[in-house]
Design a protein around this motif. Structure first.
Motif, PDB file in Angstrom:
ATOM      1  N   MET A 134      -1.300  18.622  -5.747  1.00 18.80           N
ATOM      2  CA  MET A 134      -1.254  17.413  -5.341  1.00 18.80           C
ATOM      3  C   MET A 134      -1.106  16.547  -6.537  1.00 18.80           C
ATOM      4  O   MET A 134      -0.671  15.595  -6.659  1.00 18.80           O
ATOM      5  N   PHE A 135      -1.819  16.711  -7.593  1.00 16.80           N
ATOM      6  CA  PHE A 135      -1.657  16.101  -9.050  1.00 16.80           C
ATOM      7  C   PHE A 135      -0.234  15.904  -9.523  1.00 16.80           C
ATOM      8  O   PHE A 135      -0.040  14.939  -9.842  1.00 16.80           O
ATOM      9  N   TRP A 136       0.343  17.008  -9.466  1.00  9.06           N
ATOM     10  CA  TRP A 136       1.632  17.128  -9.844  1.00  9.06           C
ATOM     11  C   TRP A 136       2.669  16.479  -9.129  1.00  9.06           C
ATOM     12  O   TRP A 136       3.569  15.827  -9.569  1.00  9.06           O
ATOM     13  N   ILE A 137       2.490  16.455  -7.936  1.00  9.61           N
ATOM     14  CA  ILE A 137       3.261  15.837  -6.822  1.00  9.61           C
ATOM     15  C   ILE A 137       3.167  14.324  -6.915  1.00  9.61           C
ATOM     16  O   ILE A 137       4.228  13.705  -7.135  1.00  9.61           O
ATOM     17  N   SER A 138       2.071  13.883  -7.047  1.00 10.30           N
ATOM     18  CA  SER A 138       1.748  12.336  -7.135  1.00 10.30           C
ATOM     19  C   SER A 138       1.936  11.568  -8.664  1.00 10.30           C
ATOM     20  O   SER A 138       2.415  10.601  -8.414  1.00 10.30           O
ATOM     21  N   ASN A 139       2.340  12.595  -9.505  1.00 12.12           N
ATOM     22  CA  ASN A 139       2.801  11.970 -10.950  1.00 12.12           C
ATOM     23  C   ASN A 139       4.164  12.089 -11.044  1.00 12.12           C
ATOM     24  O   ASN A 139       4.490  12.079 -12.281  1.00 12.12           O
ATOM     25  N   GLN A 140       4.956  12.606 -10.101  1.00 11.70           N
ATOM     26  CA  GLN A 140       6.426  12.552 -10.374  1.00 11.70           C
ATOM     27  C   GLN A 140       6.796  11.029 -10.352  1.00 11.70           C
ATOM     28  O   GLN A 140       6.504  10.221  -9.771  1.00 11.70           O
ATOM     29  N   ALA A 141       7.852  11.108 -11.292  1.00 14.37           N
ATOM     30  CA  ALA A 141       8.401   9.649 -11.570  1.00 14.37           C
ATOM     31  C   ALA A 141       9.176   9.048 -10.436  1.00 14.37           C
ATOM     32  O   ALA A 141       9.094   8.089  -9.958  1.00 14.37           O
ATOM     33  N   GLU A 142       9.863  10.066  -9.552  1.00 12.26           N
ATOM     34  CA  GLU A 142      10.547   9.328  -8.365  1.00 12.26           C
ATOM     35  C   GLU A 142       9.639   9.004  -7.239  1.00 12.26           C
ATOM     36  O   GLU A 142       9.645   7.819  -6.794  1.00 12.26           O
ATOM     37  N   TYR A 143       8.391   9.682  -7.182  1.00 11.40           N
ATOM     38  CA  TYR A 143       7.497   9.345  -6.311  1.00 11.40           C
ATOM     39  C   TYR A 143       6.794   7.967  -6.684  1.00 11.40           C
ATOM     40  O   TYR A 143       6.678   6.987  -5.938  1.00 11.40           O
ATOM     41  N   PHE A 144       6.616   7.779  -8.012  1.00  6.03           N
ATOM     42  CA  PHE A 144       6.014   6.536  -8.571  1.00  6.03           C
ATOM     43  C   PHE A 144       6.801   5.513  -8.184  1.00  6.03           C
ATOM     44  O   PHE A 144       6.592   4.410  -7.868  1.00  6.03           O
ATOM     45  N   GLU A 145       8.018   5.634  -8.771  1.00  6.28           N
ATOM     46  CA  GLU A 145       9.054   4.585  -8.713  1.00  6.28           C
ATOM     47  C   GLU A 145       9.208   4.167  -7.212  1.00  6.28           C
ATOM     48  O   GLU A 145       9.257   3.141  -6.829  1.00  6.28           O
ATOM     49  N   GLU A 146       9.360   5.100  -6.217  1.00  7.32           N
ATOM     50  CA  GLU A 146       9.830   4.928  -4.923  1.00  7.32           C
ATOM     51  C   GLU A 146       8.838   3.986  -4.180  1.00  7.32           C
ATOM     52  O   GLU A 146       8.946   3.300  -3.494  1.00  7.32           O
ATOM     53  N   TYR A 147       7.630   4.699  -4.328  1.00  4.67           N
ATOM     54  CA  TYR A 147       6.390   4.088  -3.339  1.00  4.67           C
ATOM     55  C   TYR A 147       5.425   2.929  -4.030  1.00  4.67           C
ATOM     56  O   TYR A 147       5.527   1.849  -3.609  1.00  4.67           O
ATOM     57  N   ILE A 148       5.320   3.284  -5.390  1.00  5.35           N
ATOM     58  CA  ILE A 148       4.419   2.475  -5.864  1.00  5.35           C
ATOM     59  C   ILE A 148       5.048   1.151  -6.600  1.00  5.35           C
ATOM     60  O   ILE A 148       4.666   0.057  -6.539  1.00  5.35           O
ATOM     61  N   VAL A 149       5.852   1.473  -7.219  1.00  5.98           N
ATOM     62  CA  VAL A 149       6.788   0.133  -8.062  1.00  5.98           C
ATOM     63  C   VAL A 149       7.260  -0.657  -6.742  1.00  5.98           C
ATOM     64  O   VAL A 149       7.121  -2.239  -6.870  1.00  5.98           O
ATOM     65  N   LYS A 150       8.105  -0.137  -5.792  1.00  6.77           N
ATOM     66  CA  LYS A 150       8.641  -1.106  -4.817  1.00  6.77           C
ATOM     67  C   LYS A 150       7.464  -1.772  -4.217  1.00  6.77           C
ATOM     68  O   LYS A 150       7.665  -3.146  -3.515  1.00  6.77           O
ATOM     69  N   ARG A 151       6.374  -1.280  -3.776  1.00  7.81           N
ATOM     70  CA  ARG A 151       5.291  -1.841  -3.112  1.00  7.81           C
ATOM     71  C   ARG A 151       4.570  -2.953  -3.935  1.00  7.81           C
ATOM     72  O   ARG A 151       4.612  -4.176  -3.495  1.00  7.81           O
ATOM     73  N   LYS A 152       4.705  -2.817  -5.322  1.00  7.68           N
ATOM     74  CA  LYS A 152       3.946  -3.914  -5.919  1.00  7.68           C
ATOM     75  C   LYS A 152       4.936  -5.048  -5.931  1.00  7.68           C
ATOM     76  O   LYS A 152       4.601  -6.163  -5.922  1.00  7.68           O
ATOM     77  N   VAL A 153       6.189  -4.749  -6.295  1.00  4.63           N
ATOM     78  CA  VAL A 153       7.292  -5.782  -6.011  1.00  4.63           C
ATOM     79  C   VAL A 153       7.253  -6.616  -5.003  1.00  4.63           C
ATOM     80  O   VAL A 153       7.223  -7.855  -4.901  1.00  4.63           O
ATOM     81  N   SER A 154       7.069  -5.801  -3.893  1.00  2.60           N
ATOM     82  CA  SER A 154       7.071  -6.593  -2.427  1.00  2.60           C
ATOM     83  C   SER A 154       5.738  -7.480  -2.397  1.00  2.60           C
ATOM     84  O   SER A 154       5.946  -8.659  -1.924  1.00  2.60           O
ATOM     85  N   ILE A 155       4.667  -6.800  -2.959  1.00  2.00           N
ATOM     86  CA  ILE A 155       3.579  -7.921  -2.885  1.00  2.00           C
ATOM     87  C   ILE A 155       3.723  -9.244  -3.740  1.00  2.00           C
ATOM     88  O   ILE A 155       3.524  -9.953  -3.185  1.00  2.00           O
ATOM     89  N   TYR A 156       4.257  -8.763  -4.950  1.00  2.00           N
ATOM     90  CA  TYR A 156       4.387  -9.808  -5.972  1.00  2.00           C
ATOM     91  C   TYR A 156       5.183 -11.017  -5.342  1.00  2.00           C
ATOM     92  O   TYR A 156       5.122 -12.283  -5.219  1.00  2.00           O
ATOM     93  N   PHE A 157       6.383 -10.715  -4.428  1.00  2.00           N
ATOM     94  CA  PHE A 157       7.012 -11.688  -3.952  1.00  2.00           C
ATOM     95  C   PHE A 157       6.667 -12.477  -2.815  1.00  2.00           C
ATOM     96  O   PHE A 157       6.832 -13.413  -2.560  1.00  2.00           O
ATOM     97  N   LEU A 158       5.976 -11.631  -2.272  1.00  2.00           N
ATOM     98  CA  LEU A 158       5.043 -12.351  -0.867  1.00  2.00           C
ATOM     99  C   LEU A 158       4.305 -13.230  -1.600  1.00  2.00           C
ATOM    100  O   LEU A 158       4.064 -14.500  -1.120  1.00  2.00           O
ATOM    101  N   ASN A 159       3.433 -12.935  -2.675  1.00  2.00           N
ATOM    102  CA  ASN A 159       2.602 -13.841  -3.249  1.00  2.00           C
ATOM    103  C   ASN A 159       3.181 -15.126  -3.742  1.00  2.00           C
ATOM    104  O   ASN A 159       2.921 -16.323  -3.653  1.00  2.00           O
TER     105      ASN A 159
END
Length: 74
Positions: A21-46
């Protein structure tokens, strides 16, 4: 003899799950796809909320100025 093999298997199972689970959650593709896109959408909503708030404040200032001008003219 079978007890030791069973314990080794259980130990490997218990250790492999969190490591996997640690290895999967620390994959760059996972991080970019879910975390970065979500933060960008939250930032633009704000940002849109802040821009809307600024616009409402501007409208209120303009309304007050217009009322003051109308009172001066009378």
């Amino acid at each position: 003899k079978m007890g030791v093999k069973l314990e080794v298997f259980r130990m490997m199972l218990y250790l492999s799950f969190p490591v996997t689970m640690f290895w999967i959650s620390n994959q760059a593709e996972y991080f970019e796809e879910y975390i970065v896109k979500r933060k960008v959408s939250i930032y633009f909503l704000n940002c849109s909320y802040l821009l809307r708030k600024e616009l409402e404040e501007f409208k209120e200032r303009m309304r007050v100025r217009k009322e003051e001008r109308m009172l001066k003219d009378n």
